[in-house]
Write a protein that holds these residues in place. Structure first.
Motif, short mmCIF file in Angstrom:
data_model
loop_
_atom_site.label_atom_id
_atom_site.label_comp_id
_atom_site.label_asym_id
_atom_site.label_seq_id
_atom_site.Cartn_x
_atom_site.Cartn_y
_atom_site.Cartn_z
N ILE A 39 0.68 -1.45 0.09
CA ILE A 39 0.06 0.12 0.04
C ILE A 39 0.84 1.15 -0.07
CG2 ILE A 39 -1.48 1.16 1.40
CD1 ILE A 39 -2.79 -1.32 2.28
N THR A 40 0.56 2.10 -0.88
CA THR A 40 1.30 3.46 -0.78
C THR A 40 0.43 4.68 -0.55
OG1 THR A 40 0.67 3.50 -3.08
CG2 THR A 40 2.77 2.56 -2.69
N GLY A 41 -0.71 4.33 -0.45
CA GLY A 41 -1.47 5.68 -0.04
C GLY A 41 -2.97 5.22 0.57
N LEU A 42 -3.41 5.98 1.62
CA LEU A 42 -4.80 5.97 2.08
C LEU A 42 -5.61 7.20 1.70
CD1 LEU A 42 -7.04 4.46 3.56
CD2 LEU A 42 -5.87 5.20 5.77
N HIS A 43 -6.37 7.18 0.64
CA HIS A 43 -7.15 8.45 0.26
C HIS A 43 -8.62 8.25 0.57
CE1 HIS A 43 -3.45 8.97 -1.73
NE2 HIS A 43 -3.69 7.87 -2.49
N TRP A 44 -9.02 9.41 1.16
CA TRP A 44 -10.50 9.54 1.70
C TRP A 44 -11.23 10.24 0.65
CZ3 TRP A 44 -11.59 6.71 6.14
CH2 TRP A 44 -10.17 6.25 6.83
N LEU A 45 -12.51 9.67 0.10
CA LEU A 45 -13.11 10.55 -0.89
C LEU A 45 -14.09 11.32 -0.14
CD1 LEU A 45 -13.30 7.57 -3.50
CD2 LEU A 45 -11.47 9.11 -3.45
N ASP A 46 -14.71 12.18 -1.11
CA ASP A 46 -15.87 13.02 -0.80
C ASP A 46 -16.39 13.59 -2.31
OD1 ASP A 46 -14.19 15.23 -1.61
OD2 ASP A 46 -13.39 16.05 0.34
N GLU A 47 -17.24 14.56 -2.26
CA GLU A 47 -18.06 14.80 -3.32
C GLU A 47 -17.15 15.57 -4.42
OE1 GLU A 47 -21.73 16.35 -2.54
OE2 GLU A 47 -22.70 14.57 -1.84
N SER A 48 -16.01 16.11 -3.96
CA SER A 48 -15.20 17.15 -4.73
C SER A 48 -14.27 16.18 -5.37
CB SER A 48 -14.43 17.88 -3.91
OG SER A 48 -15.27 18.86 -3.18
#
Length: 276
Positions: A39-48
């Protein structure tokens, strides 16, 4: 050497060999090309819409689920099907996920603690390529402890914390496991295991933060016998991914699973966290 001693030695050798095979398989899964060490990143998503350096396209989420918009020339393979342009993953269930292939990488698209995330896995990740194995206690049959599974009348929703501050996980606990260790009566709340019928327990003990990872360890327990008997083989207590990387959302044990005894068995603090 007496016959009894010979049998005892043979049994110990067989026990150790079986444990070694299990341990090698654990290490291979952990260090697999797309395992947690990749794993190289933990990215949290939103509406943008957001772009990430380790994944293609622009990502967003909303009431209808996760969507990625790929640039011209970019491609993901989802369930064996190449996709280009905009691709809608839909609403992903809690603890569910989809692995989209991008070249030699896998882009994990998932939901954890009610949040949609993107977690790329690259075989060339430094944590994976530098992995030299997990320190462990020497296995011994004394840590294979008999217990009894006591089912609750109905599964109990149990909220636990997570390795990520502010995140929570909710599990349905079907029962608890009672056992004795060095004459002391103890018990652990159990959650469903990955394989139907099996159980999983999260725990800390007096070694946590000393020789083992402070936040948690996990133990899989085979399906209880008809009379509820089980074996807690603490030689097979494992670290969760958060013991190796901050890019994990691992659950923490419920408060009642903080054992007041030292479980000097299973995996120790990883070298990646300063273990020896």
């Amino acid at each position: 050497m007496t016959t009894t001693e010979q049998v005892t030695t043979a049994d110990l050798q067989a026990f150790t060999q079986e444990w070694l095979e299990w341990h090698r398989a654990q290490e291979e899964r952990l260090a697999a090309p797309h395992g947690f060490l990749a794993i190289t990143g933990l990215h949290w998503l939103d509406e943008s819409p957001q772009r990430f350096p380790d994944a293609p396209g622009s990502w967003r989420t909303g009431p209808d689920g996760i969507t990625v918009t790929l640039d011209e020339g970019e491609e993901l393979v989802v369930d064996g099907v190449p996709v280009r342009g905009a691709h809608h993953f839909g609403v992903i269930p809690e603890r569910g996920g989809v692995n989209a292939v991008w070249g030699d990488a896998v882009i994990e698209v998932a939901k954890r603690g009610g949040n949609d995330i993107v977690r790329p896995r690259h075989p060339s990740a430094p944590l994976r390529t530098a992995f030299a194995g997990t320190p462990v206690y020497a296995p011994h049959p004394r840590w294979a402890v008999p217990g009894r599974y006591l089912a609750f009348d109905t599964p109990r929703p149990t909220t636990v914390g997570a390795a990520v501050e502010g995140l929570e996980h909710v599990y349905e606990a079907p029962g608890r496991i009672a056992f004795e260790l060095d004459g002391r009566a103890l018990s652990l709340t159990a959650f469903p295991g990955h394989v139907p019928g099996t159980l999983s327990v999260l725990f800390t003990d007096a070694t946590s933060g000393v020789t083992t990872y402070a936040a948690n360890r996990a133990l899989t327990v085979a399906a209880p016998a008809a009379d509820g008997t089980v074996t807690l083989d603490f030689n097979r207590a494992v670290n969760l991914p958060c013991a190796y990387t901050d890019l994990a959302t691992c659950p923490l044990p419920p408060a009642e699973n903080r054992l007041p005894v030292a479980i000097e068995a299973g995996q120790k603090l990883p070298r990646e966290r300063g273990g020896i």
